[in-house]
Design a protein around this motif. Structure first.
Motif, PDB file in Angstrom:
ATOM      1  N   ILE A 109       0.808  -1.228   0.000  1.00 54.21           N
ATOM      2  CA  ILE A 109       0.000   0.000   0.000  1.00 54.21           C
ATOM      3  C   ILE A 109       0.841   1.279   0.000  1.00 54.21           C
ATOM      4  N   PRO A 110       1.871   1.423   0.861  1.00 57.15           N
ATOM      5  CA  PRO A 110       2.627   2.682   0.871  1.00 57.15           C
ATOM      6  C   PRO A 110       3.253   3.033  -0.478  1.00 57.15           C
ATOM      7  N   GLN A 111       3.785   2.037  -1.208  1.00 54.50           N
ATOM      8  CA  GLN A 111       4.394   2.315  -2.504  1.00 54.50           C
ATOM      9  C   GLN A 111       3.365   2.783  -3.512  1.00 54.50           C
ATOM     10  N   ALA A 112       2.194   2.177  -3.497  1.00 53.17           N
ATOM     11  CA  ALA A 112       1.125   2.578  -4.411  1.00 53.17           C
ATOM     12  C   ALA A 112       0.685   4.016  -4.127  1.00 53.17           C
ATOM     13  N   ILE A 113       0.578   4.363  -2.838  1.00 50.06           N
ATOM     14  CA  ILE A 113       0.191   5.725  -2.455  1.00 50.06           C
ATOM     15  C   ILE A 113       1.280   6.723  -2.834  1.00 50.06           C
ATOM     16  N   MET A 114       2.550   6.357  -2.626  1.00 51.58           N
ATOM     17  CA  MET A 114       3.658   7.248  -2.974  1.00 51.58           C
ATOM     18  C   MET A 114       3.678   7.533  -4.475  1.00 51.58           C
ATOM     19  N   ASN A 115       3.493   6.486  -5.285  1.00 48.96           N
ATOM     20  CA  ASN A 115       3.459   6.689  -6.730  1.00 48.96           C
ATOM     21  C   ASN A 115       2.321   7.616  -7.129  1.00 48.96           C
ATOM     22  N   PHE A 116       1.182   7.444  -6.482  1.00 53.88           N
ATOM     23  CA  PHE A 116       0.010   8.278  -6.782  1.00 53.88           C
ATOM     24  C   PHE A 116       0.261   9.734  -6.407  1.00 53.88           C
ATOM     25  N   ARG A 117       0.838   9.967  -5.240  1.00 52.44           N
ATOM     26  CA  ARG A 117       1.076  11.339  -4.788  1.00 52.44           C
ATOM     27  C   ARG A 117       2.130  12.041  -5.643  1.00 52.44           C
ATOM     28  N   ARG A 118       3.164  11.311  -6.037  1.00 54.24           N
ATOM     29  CA  ARG A 118       4.232  11.904  -6.844  1.00 54.24           C
ATOM     30  C   ARG A 118       3.864  11.989  -8.312  1.00 54.24           C
ATOM     31  N   LYS A 119       2.844  11.225  -8.700  1.00 56.59           N
ATOM     32  CA  LYS A 119       2.462  11.114 -10.118  1.00 56.59           C
ATOM     33  C   LYS A 119       3.672  10.678 -10.950  1.00 56.59           C
ATOM     34  N   SER A 120       4.449   9.770 -10.356  1.00 58.19           N
ATOM     35  CA  SER A 120       5.656   9.301 -11.023  1.00 58.19           C
ATOM     36  C   SER A 120       6.110   7.992 -10.389  1.00 58.19           C
ATOM     37  N   THR A 121       6.789   7.169 -11.176  1.00 54.51           N
ATOM     38  CA  THR A 121       7.412   5.946 -10.651  1.00 54.51           C
ATOM     39  C   THR A 121       8.927   6.012 -10.851  1.00 54.51           C
ATOM     40  N   ASP A 122       9.444   7.223 -10.993  1.00 50.43           N
ATOM     41  CA  ASP A 122      10.877   7.416 -11.185  1.00 50.43           C
ATOM     42  C   ASP A 122      11.644   6.850  -9.996  1.00 50.43           C
ATOM     43  N   GLY A 123      12.609   5.972 -10.258  1.00 51.43           N
ATOM     44  CA  GLY A 123      13.380   5.346  -9.203  1.00 51.43           C
ATOM     45  C   GLY A 123      12.790   4.040  -8.696  1.00 51.43           C
TER      46      GLY A 123
END
Length: 216
Positions: A109-123
């Motif tokens: 869950i935390p990774q999915a939320i982080m990607n959503f908030r950043r609008k990016s999967t960079d890194g």
């Protein structure tokens, strides 16, 4: 992990399993399931050892994580003493199986939320996700083939933890794949060989995100 190992090696737990599902049913744990569990535990131990010996900078385990771990260990201890008088080992390892599914859900869950908030999967390492997705699909394929061969679907409901674990992994893998390739595709890096004003060479790769979001 505990469910697979105990059910595979313990004749006592196997007897309890047959009493619940019938003696004509198959044990839904194969040698590869035990190998997978032991492999996961070994790599987790190695990772924890690396965390202990390598420089971590300002990174530390969050209070939320510590609270979750404490609650899980407390619940596991309570359930162990509840199962002890009647030797309800099958019920106990089913509880441990449920913990594994919940921990996997919390892990993603935390990774999915982080990607959503950043609008990016960079890194973010999409390679691991692709391998995990392949593993989940082949796991279901194995269960289906075994069920057809044994003419029984106990493989799915007899080891519900394994079924749900694969389902959670596949669902989140699909979400991460969608985020990486569809929702937030990486922008092409700018490659430049121009000299900067101070005589130095500009970096060949420039992140398309803001500086504060470069680390995942």
């Amino acid at each position: 992990m505990i469910y697979n190992v105990v059910l595979f090696f313990s004749s006592t737990v196997q007897q309890q399993y047959f009493q619940k599902y019938g003696r004509d049913q198959m044990i839904p744990v194969a040698a590869n399931d035990v190998a997978f569990s032991m492999h996961a535990v070994l790599l987790t131990i190695i990772t924890l050892f690396q965390i202990a010996i390598y420089e971590r900078g300002v990174q530390k385990v969050s209070k939320i994580s510590m609270a979750i771990v404490s609650v899980v260990w407390l619940a596991a201890a309570v359930c162990f003493f509840v199962a002890l008088p009647n030797h309800s080992w099958l019920w106990l390892i089913n509880f441990f199986n449920a913990i594994q599914v919940i921990m996997t859900l919390i892990k993603y869950i935390p990774q999915a939320i982080m990607n959503f908030r950043r609008k990016s999967t960079d890194g973010f390492s999409i390679g691991n996700i692709l391998l995990d997705f392949l593993g989940g699909c082949t796991n279901y394929s194995q269960m289906i083939v075994q069920s057809i061969d044994q003419n029984s679907w106990v493989n799915f409901y007899g080891n519900i933890g394994k079924t749900l674990l694969s389902l959670v992994s596949v669902v989140f893998d699909l979400l991460f794949i969608c985020q990486h390739y569809v929702l937030y595709p990486a922008k092409k890096a700018v490659i430049s060989s121009k000299l900067s004003k101070d005589g130095g060479v500009e970096p060949l790769l420039k992140s398309s995100d803001h500086p504060e979001s470069e680390n995942v």
